[in-house]
Structures are given as structure tokens and as C-alpha cells.
Design a protein around this motif. Sequence first.
Motif, PDB file in Angstrom:
ATOM      1  N   MET A  79     -41.954 -50.348  -8.511  1.00 55.62           N
ATOM      2  CA  MET A  79     -41.542 -49.196  -9.320  1.00 55.62           C
ATOM      3  C   MET A  79     -41.488 -49.519 -10.803  1.00 55.62           C
ATOM      4  N   ASN A  80     -41.352 -50.817 -11.124  1.00 53.80           N
ATOM      5  CA  ASN A  80     -41.099 -51.186 -12.505  1.00 53.80           C
ATOM      6  C   ASN A  80     -42.332 -51.156 -13.387  1.00 53.80           C
ATOM      7  N   ASP A  81     -43.497 -51.025 -12.761  1.00 57.90           N
ATOM      8  CA  ASP A  81     -44.677 -51.054 -13.615  1.00 57.90           C
ATOM      9  C   ASP A  81     -44.948 -49.693 -14.268  1.00 57.90           C
ATOM     10  N   HIS A  82     -44.069 -48.718 -14.038  1.00 57.69           N
ATOM     11  CA  HIS A  82     -44.240 -47.434 -14.728  1.00 57.69           C
ATOM     12  C   HIS A  82     -43.559 -47.498 -16.093  1.00 57.69           C
ATOM     13  N   LYS A  84     -49.840 -44.937 -15.536  1.00 58.52           N
ATOM     14  CA  LYS A  84     -48.532 -45.023 -14.867  1.00 58.52           C
ATOM     15  C   LYS A  84     -47.328 -44.759 -15.763  1.00 58.52           C
ATOM     16  N   PRO A  85     -47.170 -43.538 -16.265  1.00 62.06           N
ATOM     17  CA  PRO A  85     -45.963 -43.238 -17.045  1.00 62.06           C
ATOM     18  C   PRO A  85     -44.743 -43.204 -16.124  1.00 62.06           C
ATOM     19  N   GLU A  86     -43.580 -43.360 -16.754  1.00 65.71           N
ATOM     20  CA  GLU A  86     -42.342 -43.374 -15.997  1.00 65.71           C
ATOM     21  C   GLU A  86     -41.819 -41.949 -15.801  1.00 65.71           C
ATOM     22  N   GLY A  88     -43.200 -45.489 -20.138  1.00 62.44           N
ATOM     23  CA  GLY A  88     -43.507 -44.449 -21.107  1.00 62.44           C
ATOM     24  C   GLY A  88     -43.071 -43.063 -20.656  1.00 62.44           C
ATOM     25  N   VAL A  89     -42.760 -42.247 -21.657  1.00 63.59           N
ATOM     26  CA  VAL A  89     -42.401 -40.853 -21.397  1.00 63.59           C
ATOM     27  C   VAL A  89     -43.534 -39.988 -21.936  1.00 63.59           C
ATOM     28  N   TRP A  90     -44.058 -39.110 -21.085  1.00 62.97           N
ATOM     29  CA  TRP A  90     -45.162 -38.245 -21.499  1.00 62.97           C
ATOM     30  C   TRP A  90     -44.718 -36.793 -21.590  1.00 62.97           C
ATOM     31  N   ARG A 122     -50.259 -34.804  -6.102  1.00 63.28           N
ATOM     32  CA  ARG A 122     -51.320 -35.821  -6.217  1.00 63.28           C
ATOM     33  C   ARG A 122     -50.748 -37.212  -6.414  1.00 63.28           C
ATOM     34  N   LEU A 123     -49.640 -37.304  -7.146  1.00 67.60           N
ATOM     35  CA  LEU A 123     -49.052 -38.617  -7.412  1.00 67.60           C
ATOM     36  C   LEU A 123     -47.993 -38.969  -6.374  1.00 67.60           C
ATOM     37  N   GLU A 124     -47.842 -38.087  -5.369  1.00 72.24           N
ATOM     38  CA  GLU A 124     -46.869 -38.283  -4.281  1.00 72.24           C
ATOM     39  C   GLU A 124     -45.494 -38.633  -4.801  1.00 72.24           C
ATOM     40  N   THR A 125     -44.995 -37.752  -5.642  1.00 71.72           N
ATOM     41  CA  THR A 125     -43.680 -37.997  -6.229  1.00 71.72           C
ATOM     42  C   THR A 125     -42.873 -36.711  -6.309  1.00 71.72           C
ATOM     43  N   GLY A 126     -41.653 -36.821  -6.851  1.00 69.96           N
ATOM     44  CA  GLY A 126     -40.757 -35.676  -6.938  1.00 69.96           C
ATOM     45  C   GLY A 126     -40.917 -34.922  -8.243  1.00 69.96           C
TER      46      GLY A 126
END
Lengths: 321, 264
Positions: A1-4, A87-89, A6-8, A109-113
Motif C-alpha cells: 500500500m505504501n507505494d502510492h 499510483k497516486p495515493e 501524491g494527491v491528484w 477499474r482500480l478496484e478501490t473505494g
Amino acid sequence: MNDHKGVWVFSENYELMLELLAGGRPLAASLKTELAAILMGSQLNDRATELVRHGADKVYSMDNPDLKDCHTERCLSLLAKLAIEHKPEIILIGSTKSGKELASRLAARLETGCTPDCVQLDINGQGTLTTKRVVYSGNAVVTATYLKKPQIAAVLPRAFEKPEPTERKGHVVTVDVKIEKSAVEIVEINEIRAAEVKIEEAKIVICGGRGIDKKEDFQPLIELANLLGGQVGNTRPLAEDRKWFTEWIGLSGKKIRPALYMGCGISGMIQHVAGMRDSQVVVAINKDPEAAIFEVADYVVVGNLYEIVPAIAEQLRKQLS
Amino acid sequence: MPRIIVCLKQALDVSQLKADPSSRKLVTAGVPRKISDFDKNALEEAVSLKEKLGGEVVTITSSAEDAKTSIREALAIGADKGYFVNDEGLRNSCTLATSHVLAEAIKKIGQFDLVLCGEASIDGFSAQIGPRVAEILGIPVLTYARSITVQGDTVTAERSLEDRYETVRTKMPAVITVTREINEPRIPSLMAIMKASKKEIVSWRLADISVPPEKAGEQGSGVKIMDVSAPKVERKKETIQGESPREIAANLVKALIQDGVIGR
Ligand SMILES: Cc1cc2nc3c(=O)[nH]c(=O)nc-3n(C[C@H](O)[C@H](O)[C@H](O)COP(=O)(O)OP(=O)(O)OC[C@H]3O[C@@H](n4cnc5c(N)ncnc54)[C@H](O)[C@@H]3O)c2cc1C
């Protein structure tokens, strides 16, 4: 998880993107990471530098004639590709209807919340994004946090004030754009209302409800709005049932946060209140002393709107002259 | 003859929610459940398309709680069959998990031309399920439709956006989310209600649709709810006094000038 990292921020609406920079700035500061704006469009000229001046550390700029209308399909593929690569956070997206579709599909697509319609963003003790949004027809504020990355949040217009531009330095990255053929074809676009000032931007909104019997009777509200340099709005039944208007204020309509909201002949059903509860000062005029709108009003005026509204206009004219 | 799958959520009847006055926490226990309003519009649209073009309408619902009464209502409105994923493992699912479950259920239901959903649910109002299901199924999505026309293998929808109506077209199969303006859902006749009791509801557990536990519930979710509270209302609720409309107006204008929201 830590390799994400930046804020976009991204919105198909440029003004909203500037607001998102204000929302994203403290998050990036708290996470000690950079704030990046994703710019898509055609003939962007100095917009990238402008985004930097409004708070972006980095701008990914995609300039292509096919991006002129920021078509959701096209923006989605480009954004997803870029996000997989970098990989932004956190990804903040403007919570317009198209923006919400885009945010949901990007999250899939990114399988996230993803949380939509956010009005507040914070970083908690674990360095995770937490969001607040209004749900249950305006009856509740939900605080949510994330279990996966990137953390995607769609942020409501006017949740943040557009930042003041300053002289600052940033990095503009030009991204090569390859437009894929879209499965959805746009056949026709009909603008609902163009030239006028958008109701979300009005400082003063005089809002009418079913207490107004005929469309002509809206005239005193329009006059009052004009006197105050504001706009008129309405509840949903006046649009949906009576067809006097094409839009309305509320949960399923426009969300407004003017300095002054004046509700005339409006009962104050939660669905309507959900769209105006963030107004700075609320005046309610209703002939029913038990009307629910009085519960969310600063100034309670029990009376007949047909008498009160013209009397207010009269009073203002007197004061102005 | 299209086969249409309608996603039905059994939602909290938000008009009956109350907050605990001291803690401001929302009390959801005991609040009645019902088919989410916009999903009912999706169902009505599917049933009227069937009446025009033939074909079949089935519904899919996923819930940790019982939802059979809501599904029966959908069958009375005109759906031919109801599918129900009912499993304790669905609790605390966010839209990531829910859309995964629905998409897997839809794959198991089999061939279809359209998946219809409400634009959002009346309780969560996230507007994510339709678009997410479309992505997982790898098919196009048309959101916020206020009208739908099917012609051959093509579907056209008029989308209702903030500042414009957008007519869009795509090939089926596709997912469409509908707005409330699209129709007025019918109220089923007594006859239809009786007939519905003979229609089939297929119940599945997560294992039946090959969803492993880690893809559902909190484990399969990307978002976790930390707190649900009633919003603060800090309004003055000050009654403007006056004997006549004119006097009331004068007092109101004075108050607004003092607050600095209107100029002198
Ligand atoms: C899922 C869902 C979403 C919805 N979304 C929205 C939304 O986004 N926005 C929205 O507005 N509605 C929405 N609604 C509808 C909402 O529930 C209410 O029906 C609507 O807001 C009521 O509008 P109203 O206050 O104008 O009318 P009413 O509720 O009929 O109130 C009229 C009021 O006018 C007063 N009145 C009458 N005559 C006078 C007079 N001469 N002087 C002073 N007062 C007078 C009456 O006392 C009454 O209180 C939604 C409903 C649902 C189910």
C-alpha cells in the motif's frame, strides 16, 4: 500500500478543479507529498501555469482536439492509465453528475473505494483520508475512511473556496494522448440554460415553492431577486409537476450555499433542505406556523408570501433611494 | 426481444429516520425498508419496455437482511422472476463489494441485453453501482437517463445533466441508470399481486455465485463508515415580529442588513 504517492485532482469543469486544489492542498501538506492537477482539454494555452499558481505542484497536461468536450469515456481511459502508471495515493474528482460517473468507474477499474459528494476532507492519525458527506436525504452526515488505495473522493462544488493565485513554481508534464474509440456515441446536446449566472454561484437566492399558485405569481420573487442582485430558485414540484422550470434546489437537484436563502411558500421537506442547508443565512416565509422549514431558518416569517414578498421589495426600494 | 435485468436495492425509508436527540446518532433500527425510489423507476421502465417489445424482466437484489417482501412487490409490478443474494457476509459492504456481488450474480443469471438501475439509492445516494457494474461486466453505461429507446441491438438514452440534456447511443448489452423523471411507477393491481405470489424468487448465498468471503462485506470493501450523525443545525429561529406585512418586512430587512448579507 505504501507505494502510492501524491494527491491528484481532476474535473471536467475547470473552475471546480481550482476548488479541488484548495481541498487537496492541506491533504498533500499533511502527507508531505505533492499535489498534482490532471488537465485535459483542447487549446489549453496557459491553463497549466494557472493551475500551478492556484496550488498545483505538478500538472499532467493532455492537450488534444478530441478532448475538447471532456467526454467522460475519453477522460476515464486516460485518467485510469495515468493512475495505474503513477499510483497516486488520493484522487479528488469534481462531484458533478459526469464526475460521479467517472469517479465510480475509475474506482471500479482500480478496484478501490470511492465516496461521492464529499464536503469535507481530512487525513487521520494513520495517514488515511477521511471524508464527510450528507446522506439519507439530508438527515445524516457520514464520516468514512478508506481501506484500499488509491483513495477516490468526489467533491461537491463549493465545498472549497477557489484559492487565490500566487506566484509559485510547479512542474508541467505533457502527456501523450492516444484517443481510443468510444463505445458510447453522443448524438445530440441540448443546453438547458446557458447565458445566465449559475444558481450555485448566486450570492442571494430567492426560492419559491408550491405556496405560489401561478407561474405569473413568481414575478414578485424575480423582482426581489433583481433588487438584491440575486437569482430565483424553486422546489422540485414546480419543475416536475407544474413544468414551470427545468431544475430545482435539493437532494436530487442543485445544491446551493448562498449568503442569503429566502424560502417563500416552501414546506421544508428534507429533500429540499438537503440542497440549501449550507446557506449562510436562511429566511423562511410560510403561512403555516408549524412549517418544517422554520426549523432550519434563522428568520421565521409567519405570513402570506403574496403580501410579505412585495413588502420586502418595497422596503428595499425605500432604503436604496 | 430484450432480456432486462433490474438491480433493486431494499433501502431505508429515509423519510422515517430519526436521530437520537442527545447523541445526534441516527437510529436506523426499526426504520421501515422499501424498494429504493429510483430503482422502482428502473423497474417500471423495464416492464414497459417488455410490454412494447416482448422479452423478459428479472430483478436482482443483494442484502444481508431479508428482502423478499420488496422482491414480491417488484414481481407484482411486472418482473417475471426475482434473484436474491442473501448472505450475512454482505454486511458492511461498500459499493466496491456490492457491485462485485451484483456483477457476479448477473453473470450467473446469464444472457441479457440491458441492466437497469436507479441513478442512485434514496439512502446512500452514492450513484456508483450502475457505473461500477458496467465496468466489471466490461460493457458501456449510460447514466442519468430520462428516456430510453431500444431499436434492434442499439439503445438510445437522453441523459439529464446539470446544464444540458445529452442524447447518447450505444450497442447492447449495456447498463443504464435512470432518473425519476423517466416515468411514474405503476401501483400493482390486486390481481397482479395475487399472480406475483406464484412467481419464482431464486435465493443464492455468496458461494452459489462464486464470490469468496474476502470479496464481500468489509473485507471486500474500499470504504468503511466510521460515523453517522444528524447534521448540526445552528439556526437562530428568530421570529420576525410585526403588525403588518410592511412592519414585518422592515424588521426583516433591518436584521439582514445587521447580519451583513444585504447591502444598505
Ligand atoms: C427521492 C426524492 C427526492 C426529492 N428531491 C427533491 C429535491 O431535490 N428538491 C425538492 O424541492 N424536492 C424534492 N423532493 C420533493 C419533496 O419531498 C417535497 O415534495 C417538495 O420539496 C415540496 O415542495 P414545496 O415545499 O414547494 O411544496 P409543499 O410541500 O406543498 O409546501 C408548500 C408550502 O407553502 C405554504 N404556503 C402555501 N401558500 C402560502 C402563502 N400564500 N404564503 C406563504 N406560505 C404558503 C404551505 O404552508 C406549505 O408549507 C424529492 C422527493 C423524493 C421522494
